[in-house]
Design an enzyme around this catalytic site. Structure first.
Site, PDB file in Angstrom:
ATOM      1  N   ASP A  94       2.936   0.668   1.967  1.00 44.74           N
ATOM      2  CA  ASP A  94       2.406   2.020   2.197  1.00 44.74           C
ATOM      3  C   ASP A  94       0.898   1.959   2.472  1.00 44.74           C
ATOM      4  OD1 ASP A  94       1.586   1.431  -0.381  1.00 44.74           O
ATOM      5  OD2 ASP A  94       2.258   3.327  -1.253  1.00 44.74           O
ATOM      6  N   SER A  95       0.331   0.754   2.426  1.00 43.02           N
ATOM      7  CA  SER A  95      -1.032   0.545   2.924  1.00 43.02           C
ATOM      8  C   SER A  95      -1.126   0.979   4.389  1.00 43.02           C
ATOM      9  CB  SER A  95      -1.434  -0.931   2.786  1.00 43.02           C
ATOM     10  OG  SER A  95      -0.421  -1.776   3.301  1.00 43.02           O
ATOM     11  N   ASP A 144       8.146  -0.239   1.394  1.00 39.66           N
ATOM     12  CA  ASP A 144       7.565   0.472   0.252  1.00 39.66           C
ATOM     13  C   ASP A 144       8.135   1.881   0.149  1.00 39.66           C
ATOM     14  OD1 ASP A 144       5.826  -0.680  -1.564  1.00 39.66           O
ATOM     15  OD2 ASP A 144       4.063  -0.457  -0.272  1.00 39.66           O
ATOM     16  N   LYS A 165      10.434  -1.603  -2.199  1.00 37.92           N
ATOM     17  CA  LYS A 165       9.465  -1.888  -3.273  1.00 37.92           C
ATOM     18  C   LYS A 165       9.009  -0.560  -3.863  1.00 37.92           C
ATOM     19  CE  LYS A 165       5.048  -3.440  -2.523  1.00 37.92           C
ATOM     20  NZ  LYS A 165       4.237  -2.359  -3.135  1.00 37.92           N
ATOM     21  N   GLU A 189       6.388   1.135  -7.212  1.00 36.50           N
ATOM     22  CA  GLU A 189       5.336   0.844  -8.185  1.00 36.50           C
ATOM     23  C   GLU A 189       5.720   1.349  -9.577  1.00 36.50           C
ATOM     24  OE1 GLU A 189       1.574   2.384  -6.809  1.00 36.50           O
ATOM     25  OE2 GLU A 189       1.700   1.274  -4.916  1.00 36.50           O
ATOM     26  N   GLU A 206      -0.631  -6.993  -8.923  1.00 34.57           N
ATOM     27  CA  GLU A 206      -1.845  -6.671  -8.163  1.00 34.57           C
ATOM     28  C   GLU A 206      -3.043  -6.560  -9.092  1.00 34.57           C
ATOM     29  OE1 GLU A 206      -1.577  -3.667  -5.124  1.00 34.57           O
ATOM     30  OE2 GLU A 206      -3.755  -3.585  -4.870  1.00 34.57           O
TER      31      GLU A 206
HETATM   32  O1  KIV Z   1       1.109  -1.348   0.409  1.00 34.80           O
HETATM   33  C1  KIV Z   1       0.916  -2.576   0.398  1.00 34.80           C
HETATM   34  O2  KIV Z   1       0.515  -3.171   1.406  1.00 34.80           O
HETATM   35  C2  KIV Z   1       1.176  -3.292  -0.841  1.00 34.80           C
HETATM   36  C3  KIV Z   1       0.708  -4.707  -0.937  1.00 34.80           C
HETATM   37  C4  KIV Z   1      -0.756  -4.772  -0.933  1.00 34.80           C
HETATM   38  C5  KIV Z   1       1.302  -5.403  -2.101  1.00 34.80           C
HETATM   39  O3  KIV Z   1       1.736  -2.749  -1.732  1.00 34.80           O
END
Ligand code: KIV
Length: 276
Positions: A49-50, A88, A118, A120, A186
């Site tokens: 989600d970056s 994510d 993924k 959190e 992280e």
């Molecule tokens: O959103 C993302 O890119 C991440 C990684 C930095 C682990 O969660």
């Protein structure tokens, strides 16, 4: 490999089986061409989600939507032939409870073709992770600094120093117990990350968590020097593509203004000579 292919070459059990072996190599990608580049060298391609900050210019990951993850997820799955894509779950798509999480995880998997998601969170997400894994959704967990909680954490800080260490250890144990096939650590101090790696039977994937994790992940735009708004200490720049792009665009602008571009070889003649 497409969203309709039945079985991908690398699946979550293969990643789980890599515990303690050659470090797992993970990078993010958000588009087909970058996914192809990552695919050639990595084990996992993470549609993080970056994407919200790196591609869409958002100030944090909180504004990322399911639609964004699906669109970028589809593009990445098209480009990843061998590396395993993981998508994510965006902020607000899973925190209400296991049923909301399942609905949205199933949508991410069905609409992108990715075999895993993924999310959190540690102990408080264990029930949700157990619900998902029991229903065919492989989960990569993410503990330590969880950027979707930046406002409650009070910034992008190192998480796990002093008395916080045992909470991070308990989070990691909880997601393993709930059935996660791997866990991102992280911004966790390296000694603690090493202890967690030794304690767990699933691979740990570090980002700012030292060299003793079972694998490493970076945001691809960070390590290529394409995203330069800020640079966390854990980012190593392997290229300066942002600088190279700036120089190329400046050269193009100068050549357009001086009429050096387009040259004859980039133009089309009015008449093609007839061959005799
Ligand atoms: O959103 C993302 O890119 C991440 C990684 C930095 C682990 O969660």
């Amino acid at each position: 490999m497409s969203a309709t292919s039945p079985v991908r070459p690398v699946l979550p059990p293969d990643i789980r089986a890599r515990k303690g072996g050659t470090p797992l190599v993970v990078l993010t990608a958000y588009s087909t061409p970058v996914a192809r580049l990552v695919d050639a060298h990595c084990d996992i391609v993470l549609v993080g989600d970056s994407v919200g900050m790196v591609i869409h210019g958002l100030p944090s990951t909180l504004g990322v939507t399911m639609e964004m993850m699906i669109l970028h997820g589809r593009a990445v799955v098209r480009g990843a032939q061998k590396a395993m894509p993981v998508i994510d779950m965006p902020f607000g798509s899973y925190e209400e409870g296991p049923k909301q999480a399942f609905r949205n995880a199933a949508r991410l998997m069905a609409e992108t073709g990715a075999p895993a998601v993924k999310l959190e969170g540690g102990q408080h997400m264990a029930e949700t992770i157990a619900f998902l894994t029991a229903r065919g959704v492989p989960v990569m967990a993410h503990v330590g600094l969880t950027p979707q909680s930046v406002n409650t954490l009070g910034g992008y800080k190192v998480v796990g120093r002093a008395e916080e260490a045992e909470k991070v250890m308990a989070d990691a144990r909880a997601v393993e117990g709930a059935g996660a096939f791997s866990v991102v650590l992280e911004k966790v101090p390296e000694g603690l990350a090493s202890r967690i790696t030794q304690a767990l039977t699933i691979p740990t994937i570090g980002i700012g968590a030292g060299v003793r994790c079972d694998g490493q992940v970076l945001v691809v735009d960070d390590m290529l020097g394409l995203f330069t708004d800020f640079r966390p200490k854990f980012v190593k720049r392997y290229a300066e593509l942002g600088k190279a792009a700036d120089e190329a665009i400046a050269a193009y602008a100068a050549e357009v203004r001086s009429r050096a571009f387009p040259a004859a070889e980039h133009s089309f003649a009015d008449d093609v000579p007839v061959k005799t």
